[in-house]
Write a protein that holds these residues in place. Structure first.
Motif, PDB file in Angstrom:
ATOM      1  N   HIS A   1      41.980  40.540  21.395  1.00 36.08           N
ATOM      2  CA  HIS A   1      42.643  40.939  22.636  1.00 36.08           C
ATOM      3  C   HIS A   1      43.455  39.797  23.237  1.00 36.08           C
ATOM      4  O   HIS A   1      43.234  38.623  22.940  1.00 36.08           O
ATOM      5  N   GLN A   2      44.395  40.195  24.089  1.00 35.73           N
ATOM      6  CA  GLN A   2      45.148  39.253  24.917  1.00 35.73           C
ATOM      7  C   GLN A   2      44.601  39.320  26.340  1.00 35.73           C
ATOM      8  O   GLN A   2      43.917  40.276  26.714  1.00 35.73           O
ATOM      9  N   ALA A   3      44.927  38.317  27.128  1.00 38.08           N
ATOM     10  CA  ALA A   3      44.378  38.235  28.485  1.00 38.08           C
ATOM     11  C   ALA A   3      44.700  39.484  29.307  1.00 38.08           C
ATOM     12  O   ALA A   3      43.847  39.995  30.047  1.00 38.08           O
ATOM     13  N   HIS A   4      45.914  40.025  29.144  1.00 37.63           N
ATOM     14  CA  HIS A   4      46.295  41.180  29.957  1.00 37.63           C
ATOM     15  C   HIS A   4      45.525  42.442  29.570  1.00 37.63           C
ATOM     16  O   HIS A   4      45.453  43.395  30.336  1.00 37.63           O
ATOM     17  N   ASP A   5      44.941  42.452  28.351  1.00 35.37           N
ATOM     18  CA  ASP A   5      44.170  43.613  27.908  1.00 35.37           C
ATOM     19  C   ASP A   5      42.876  43.781  28.707  1.00 35.37           C
ATOM     20  O   ASP A   5      42.297  44.875  28.729  1.00 35.37           O
ATOM     21  N   LEU A   6      42.425  42.709  29.340  1.00 38.32           N
ATOM     22  CA  LEU A   6      41.136  42.750  30.041  1.00 38.32           C
ATOM     23  C   LEU A   6      41.213  43.483  31.372  1.00 38.32           C
ATOM     24  O   LEU A   6      40.181  43.880  31.916  1.00 38.32           O
ATOM     25  N   LYS A   7      42.411  43.673  31.869  1.00 39.58           N
ATOM     26  CA  LYS A   7      42.565  44.325  33.171  1.00 39.58           C
ATOM     27  C   LYS A   7      42.023  45.752  33.156  1.00 39.58           C
ATOM     28  O   LYS A   7      41.544  46.255  34.177  1.00 39.58           O
ATOM     29  N   ARG A   8      42.046  46.386  31.986  1.00 38.31           N
ATOM     30  CA  ARG A   8      41.582  47.773  31.884  1.00 38.31           C
ATOM     31  C   ARG A   8      40.094  47.920  32.240  1.00 38.31           C
ATOM     32  O   ARG A   8      39.632  49.012  32.539  1.00 38.31           O
TER      33      ARG A   8
END
Length: 259
Positions: free
Chosen positions: A79-86
């Motif tokens: 994953h990338q950092a922005h994927d964690l927002k979900r």
């Protein structure tokens, strides 16, 4: 131990240790996968969430799988950092976004160096130890050996040194370590011996164990879990926690009767 008690426990173990058990229990979550790291990750995660109604536990675990795009290990490692927002909206009781992010961080850190979660429990493992107590304590410190580990997340990971009964950790270890032909438990790990496992102890299992005089009355803590396991070891010294199926099943039957 009286023979009729052993006969009762043996019969209940045989009845509940059956594939039909899977569809009604949180263990169905890791059973949805065939890739070992996915089984280990989701098995651990759902075990740590296993308090409250089973229906809610299973529903929230399935939501988590969807957030992982159906592939927990691949997501965690790629994953990338922005994927964690979900994951901001994911929660189970007091388990929240902060805890979720740290679990992902831990799994990423661990699987970057190891092929299996077993090594987090079996590091410095001593096969001569009667129980897995020292390994669970070491796992706790391994899990939180990170400068970014949130203090609040520690309440979701139990350990014997905290005097907890460690029901969820012991349940997870049963899933990963026990081996038999019935296919409920996975038996994926080979270093830890089934004889060293400690029986998961919750209010239903303890009530049943007390009624059968397997334990003395008292608070559900680590010493009580050891007391129960020692009683079960008299029935099967090589696989005492197989009787968790019996105690859990009998506790559920009793709960159903009184509802």
């Amino acid at each position: 131990m009286e023979q009729h008690i052993q006969n009762l426990l043996d019969s209940k173990y045989a009845f509940f240790n059956h594939p039909r058990f899977i569809e009604h229990d949180p263990i169905q979550i890791p059973h949805a996968f065939s890739h070992q790291p996915d089984i280990e990750i989701m098995g651990f995660w759902v075990a740590m969430l296993a308090w409250g109604q089973r229906k809610t536990i299973i529903s929230n675990a399935n939501e988590l799988i969807q957030l992982f795009d159906g592939a927990p290990h691949a997501f965690i490692m790629g994953h990338q950092a922005h994927d964690l927002k979900r994951f901001e909206t994911f929660k189970h009781r007091t388990f929240n976004y902060t805890d979720t992010l740290y679990f992902i961080r831990f799994f990423n850190r661990h699987f970057s160096k190891h092929a299996s979660l077993e090594t987090a429990f079996s590091a410095q493992y001593n096969p001569a130890e009667i129980t897995i107590e020292a390994s669970i304590n070491r796992f706790f410190h391994t899990f939180f050996d990170d400068e970014f580990a949130p203090k609040r997340t520690q309440k979701h990971i139990s350990a014997p040194f905290k005097k907890s009964a460690c029901k969820r950790i012991c349940m997870y270890l049963r899933w990963m370590v026990r081996k038999d032909e019935f296919g409920v438990d996975f038996g994926l790990w080979n270093n830890i011996k089934p004889s060293q496992l400690v029986c998961p102890l919750d209010v239903h299992a303890q009530r049943t164990a007390e009624s059968l005089h397997l334990v003395s009355p008292g608070p559900a803590n680590w010493n009580k879990a050891l007391e129960l396991t020692e009683s079960l070891r008299q029935l099967d010294p090589h696989d005492p926690v197989k009787y968790d199926f019996a105690l859990y099943g009998m506790g559920i039957e009793e709960k159903t009767i009184w509802q």
